[in-house]
Scaffold this motif. Structure first.
Motif, PDB file in Angstrom:
ATOM      1  N   PHE A 217     -16.046  56.872 -39.312  1.00 51.23           N
ATOM      2  CA  PHE A 217     -15.681  55.977 -38.217  1.00 51.23           C
ATOM      3  C   PHE A 217     -16.462  54.684 -38.380  1.00 51.23           C
ATOM      4  CE2 PHE A 217     -14.466  60.095 -36.600  1.00 51.23           C
ATOM      5  CZ  PHE A 217     -13.254  59.825 -35.965  1.00 51.23           C
ATOM      6  N   GLY A 218     -15.728  53.600 -38.587  1.00 54.05           N
ATOM      7  CA  GLY A 218     -16.341  52.298 -38.809  1.00 54.05           C
ATOM      8  C   GLY A 218     -16.198  51.383 -37.612  1.00 54.05           C
ATOM      9  N   ASP A 219     -16.071  50.087 -37.899  1.00 48.70           N
ATOM     10  CA  ASP A 219     -15.998  49.101 -36.812  1.00 48.70           C
ATOM     11  C   ASP A 219     -14.881  48.079 -37.006  1.00 48.70           C
ATOM     12  OD1 ASP A 219     -16.946  47.654 -38.950  1.00 48.70           O
ATOM     13  OD2 ASP A 219     -18.881  47.154 -38.047  1.00 48.70           O
ATOM     14  N   PHE A 220     -14.011  48.316 -37.987  1.00 48.11           N
ATOM     15  CA  PHE A 220     -12.898  47.427 -38.312  1.00 48.11           C
ATOM     16  C   PHE A 220     -13.336  46.110 -38.956  1.00 48.11           C
ATOM     17  CE2 PHE A 220     -10.081  49.509 -34.864  1.00 48.11           C
ATOM     18  CZ  PHE A 220      -9.526  50.379 -35.790  1.00 48.11           C
ATOM     19  N   HIS A 221     -14.623  45.958 -39.279  1.00 49.65           N
ATOM     20  CA  HIS A 221     -15.127  44.725 -39.874  1.00 49.65           C
ATOM     21  C   HIS A 221     -15.527  44.958 -41.328  1.00 49.65           C
ATOM     22  CE1 HIS A 221     -14.910  42.634 -36.116  1.00 49.65           C
ATOM     23  NE2 HIS A 221     -15.734  43.475 -35.512  1.00 49.65           N
ATOM     24  N   PRO A 222     -15.625  43.896 -42.134  1.00 50.21           N
ATOM     25  CA  PRO A 222     -15.983  44.083 -43.551  1.00 50.21           C
ATOM     26  C   PRO A 222     -17.304  44.813 -43.758  1.00 50.21           C
ATOM     27  CG  PRO A 222     -15.154  41.864 -43.176  1.00 50.21           C
ATOM     28  CD  PRO A 222     -15.299  42.486 -41.823  1.00 50.21           C
ATOM     29  N   GLY A 223     -18.308  44.504 -42.921  1.00 50.03           N
ATOM     30  CA  GLY A 223     -19.603  45.160 -43.094  1.00 50.03           C
ATOM     31  C   GLY A 223     -19.520  46.662 -42.958  1.00 50.03           C
ATOM     32  N   GLY A 224     -18.723  47.138 -41.987  1.00 47.04           N
ATOM     33  CA  GLY A 224     -18.564  48.580 -41.827  1.00 47.04           C
ATOM     34  C   GLY A 224     -17.852  49.191 -43.006  1.00 47.04           C
ATOM     35  N   GLY A 225     -16.835  48.501 -43.522  1.00 46.72           N
ATOM     36  CA  GLY A 225     -16.125  49.013 -44.690  1.00 46.72           C
ATOM     37  C   GLY A 225     -17.026  49.103 -45.904  1.00 46.72           C
ATOM     38  N   GLU A 226     -17.878  48.090 -46.092  1.00 38.46           N
ATOM     39  CA  GLU A 226     -18.784  48.106 -47.240  1.00 38.46           C
ATOM     40  C   GLU A 226     -19.835  49.200 -47.100  1.00 38.46           C
ATOM     41  OE1 GLU A 226     -21.421  45.048 -49.977  1.00 38.46           O
ATOM     42  OE2 GLU A 226     -20.754  44.417 -47.976  1.00 38.46           O
ATOM     43  N   HIS A 227     -20.383  49.349 -45.882  1.00 40.08           N
ATOM     44  CA  HIS A 227     -21.409  50.380 -45.659  1.00 40.08           C
ATOM     45  C   HIS A 227     -20.871  51.777 -45.949  1.00 40.08           C
ATOM     46  CE1 HIS A 227     -24.526  52.756 -43.690  1.00 40.08           C
ATOM     47  NE2 HIS A 227     -23.584  53.323 -42.956  1.00 40.08           N
ATOM     48  N   HIS A 228     -19.745  52.105 -45.342  1.00 48.96           N
ATOM     49  CA  HIS A 228     -19.182  53.448 -45.537  1.00 48.96           C
ATOM     50  C   HIS A 228     -18.642  53.606 -46.964  1.00 48.96           C
ATOM     51  CE1 HIS A 228     -19.702  54.913 -41.476  1.00 48.96           C
ATOM     52  NE2 HIS A 228     -19.206  53.784 -41.007  1.00 48.96           N
ATOM     53  N   GLY A 229     -18.111  52.525 -47.532  1.00 51.18           N
ATOM     54  CA  GLY A 229     -17.628  52.590 -48.901  1.00 51.18           C
ATOM     55  C   GLY A 229     -18.750  52.931 -49.871  1.00 51.18           C
ATOM     56  N   ARG A 230     -19.905  52.309 -49.693  1.00 49.35           N
ATOM     57  CA  ARG A 230     -21.053  52.604 -50.559  1.00 49.35           C
ATOM     58  C   ARG A 230     -21.459  54.076 -50.443  1.00 49.35           C
ATOM     59  NH1 ARG A 230     -24.283  48.371 -52.594  1.00 49.35           N
ATOM     60  NH2 ARG A 230     -23.562  46.272 -52.001  1.00 49.35           N
ATOM     61  N   GLU A 231     -21.497  54.581 -49.205  1.00 46.83           N
ATOM     62  CA  GLU A 231     -21.882  55.975 -49.006  1.00 46.83           C
ATOM     63  C   GLU A 231     -20.874  56.926 -49.643  1.00 46.83           C
ATOM     64  OE1 GLU A 231     -22.539  56.784 -44.886  1.00 46.83           O
ATOM     65  OE2 GLU A 231     -24.547  55.882 -44.890  1.00 46.83           O
ATOM     66  N   LEU A 232     -19.602  56.640 -49.471  1.00 47.52           N
ATOM     67  CA  LEU A 232     -18.565  57.511 -50.025  1.00 47.52           C
ATOM     68  C   LEU A 232     -18.600  57.512 -51.553  1.00 47.52           C
ATOM     69  CD1 LEU A 232     -15.662  56.538 -47.606  1.00 47.52           C
ATOM     70  CD2 LEU A 232     -16.660  58.820 -47.815  1.00 47.52           C
ATOM     71  N   LEU A 233     -18.784  56.342 -52.131  1.00 48.06           N
ATOM     72  CA  LEU A 233     -18.767  56.239 -53.597  1.00 48.06           C
ATOM     73  C   LEU A 233     -20.042  56.779 -54.225  1.00 48.06           C
ATOM     74  CD1 LEU A 233     -17.093  52.723 -53.924  1.00 48.06           C
ATOM     75  CD2 LEU A 233     -16.035  54.986 -54.234  1.00 48.06           C
ATOM     76  N   ALA A 234     -21.081  57.002 -53.402  1.00 47.32           N
ATOM     77  CA  ALA A 234     -22.336  57.583 -53.905  1.00 47.32           C
ATOM     78  C   ALA A 234     -22.346  59.102 -53.807  1.00 47.32           C
ATOM     79  CB  ALA A 234     -23.519  57.012 -53.132  1.00 47.32           C
ATOM     80  N   LEU A 235     -21.284  59.707 -53.275  1.00 44.07           N
ATOM     81  CA  LEU A 235     -21.224  61.157 -53.168  1.00 44.07           C
ATOM     82  C   LEU A 235     -21.162  61.801 -54.555  1.00 44.07           C
ATOM     83  CD1 LEU A 235     -18.613  61.540 -50.261  1.00 44.07           C
ATOM     84  CD2 LEU A 235     -21.074  61.977 -50.121  1.00 44.07           C
ATOM     85  N   PRO A 236     -21.632  63.033 -54.682  1.00 43.25           N
ATOM     86  CA  PRO A 236     -21.540  63.731 -55.979  1.00 43.25           C
ATOM     87  C   PRO A 236     -20.107  63.812 -56.494  1.00 43.25           C
ATOM     88  CG  PRO A 236     -23.023  64.894 -54.500  1.00 43.25           C
ATOM     89  CD  PRO A 236     -22.370  63.837 -53.684  1.00 43.25           C
ATOM     90  N   ASP A 237     -19.164  63.991 -55.566  1.00 42.82           N
ATOM     91  CA  ASP A 237     -17.746  64.010 -55.934  1.00 42.82           C
ATOM     92  C   ASP A 237     -17.042  62.926 -55.112  1.00 42.82           C
ATOM     93  OD1 ASP A 237     -15.260  64.625 -56.887  1.00 42.82           O
ATOM     94  OD2 ASP A 237     -15.032  66.483 -55.720  1.00 42.82           O
ATOM     95  N   PRO A 238     -17.103  61.677 -55.561  1.00 39.38           N
ATOM     96  CA  PRO A 238     -16.586  60.566 -54.755  1.00 39.38           C
ATOM     97  C   PRO A 238     -15.060  60.557 -54.709  1.00 39.38           C
ATOM     98  CG  PRO A 238     -17.251  59.778 -56.904  1.00 39.38           C
ATOM     99  CD  PRO A 238     -17.670  61.221 -56.832  1.00 39.38           C
ATOM    100  N   PRO A 239     -14.498  59.899 -53.716  1.00 33.98           N
ATOM    101  CA  PRO A 239     -13.041  59.792 -53.634  1.00 33.98           C
ATOM    102  C   PRO A 239     -12.498  58.869 -54.720  1.00 33.98           C
ATOM    103  CG  PRO A 239     -14.068  58.400 -51.979  1.00 33.98           C
ATOM    104  CD  PRO A 239     -15.176  59.196 -52.600  1.00 33.98           C
TER     105      PRO A 239
END
Length: 336
Positions: A217-239
């Motif tokens: 759950f983000g905030d509809f703004h670029p900063g939220g997309g970048e924050h969650h995107g970084r976390e998702l792409l850092a997962l052991p099995d990223p999307p």
């Protein structure tokens, strides 16, 4: 309800135990009346269904109210409202007030003083006490893209958020993606929940597992997309693909992918939501769900003006269709 064709302001004032001068102050939005007295008079006005009846008593403009002005997204709605208002010979007054749930308390006194022909609000709902004040003055209001679940008697124009989430996710599944993440908006907004519900439905229909870790759950703004995107792409099995609940969040996701050394769409597919003008100028051009923001502003204004003319709306809730626009930011997943 009392016979509003016979009731007079003097009678309502007498019933409420105040002078006609005090009644006039409340009707004109003056602030030199105690909150208790104002509330009592508002109750009597609402009970009698008292409304202003002549256009001479109101200014010739539509008031458009946001809780924040996000230049790109907001402009689409503003242009829709302006087109319809100007065609009717009216101007538009823009107000910023409150949070995404409702305007600030001082807004209602100001709008009662301004007396617009109608009000278009980009909020989740409008408190019952505000609704009664506007109705008692004959000021119609319509909510655009309600972020919440407005009361059944609140006129509103939204879009098919669930279908949009479904289409975006189905598109990625059809490209061959199985590990798909979703970054939607704030958890207390109905549109956010509807978009991620569409995502879940598409995953379920395809028989794909839904990993709670991939839903953010983000905030509809670029900063939220970048924050969650970084976390998702850092997962052991990223999307291999991310559905972002707004184009601005998608912009942040693409930045996160670039920071991780990934190319869109070769290494990571991204789908946005809204189809703002910027989505056609991004690199790569963004695949996204078209939300008819401009038309939503148009339809809300048309409805407000019909209500101002005394017409009865056929329906108080209108949901406009969304559709997928395929561009360059989505492609089959990279080979494993």
């Amino acid at each position: 309800m009392a016979d509003t064709s016979r009731v007079t302001l003097a009678e309502i004032a007498a019933e409420a135990g105040v002078s006609l001068a005090t009644m006039s102050k409340v009707l004109n939005g003056r602030t030199d009346v105690s909150p208790a007295t104002r509330a009592r008079l508002e109750e009597h006005l609402a009970r009698h269904g008292y409304q202003r009846r002549t256009s001479a008593q109101r200014s010739e403009f539509v008031e458009l109210v946001f809780h924040e002005l996000e230049p790109i997204w907001s402009m689409e709605v503003i242009e829709g409202v302006e087109d319809v208002a100007h065609a009717a010979g009216l101007s538009v007054v823009l107000t910023v007030s409150g949070d995404r749930h409702s305007p600030a308390p001082d807004w209602i006194d100001g709008v009662l003083r301004r007396r617009p022909v109608g009000v278009v609000l980009v909020f989740s709902d409008l408190e019952a006490r505000y609704r009664e004040k506007l109705r008692s003055r004959g000021i119609p209001f319509v909510i655009v893209d309600p972020a919440g679940d407005p009361s059944p008697d609140v006129p509103s124009v939204g879009s098919a958020n669930w279908s949009g989430g479904l289409m975006a996710t189905r598109h990625l599944i059809e490209l061959g993606h199985h590990r798909i993440a979703a970054i939607t908006g704030p958890e207390d907004m109905m549109c956010s929940l509807a978009r991620v519900d569409g995502y879940r439905s598409a995953m379920n229909a395809a028989g794909l597992p839904i990993d709670p870790e991939l839903i953010r759950f983000g905030d509809f703004h670029p900063g939220g997309g970048e924050h969650h995107g970084r976390e998702l792409l850092a997962l052991p099995d990223p999307p291999t693909a991310i559905f972002a609940g707004s184009d601005l969040q998608a912009l942040g996701v693409i930045a996160a992918g670039s920071a991780a050394g990934l190319r869109v769409p070769d290494d990571l597919s991204v789908v946005g939501y809204d189809d703002i003008a910027l989505s056609r100028w991004m690199s790569p051009q963004l695949t996204t769900v078209h939300q008819p923001l401009r038309r939503m502003g148009e339809e809300a204004t048309r409805l407000a003006l019909r209500l101002a003319d005394g017409a009865t709306a056929d329906t108080l809730r209108m949901d406009l269709a969304t559709h997928l626009v395929v561009r360059d930011s989505s492609a089959p997943p990279p080979p494993r």
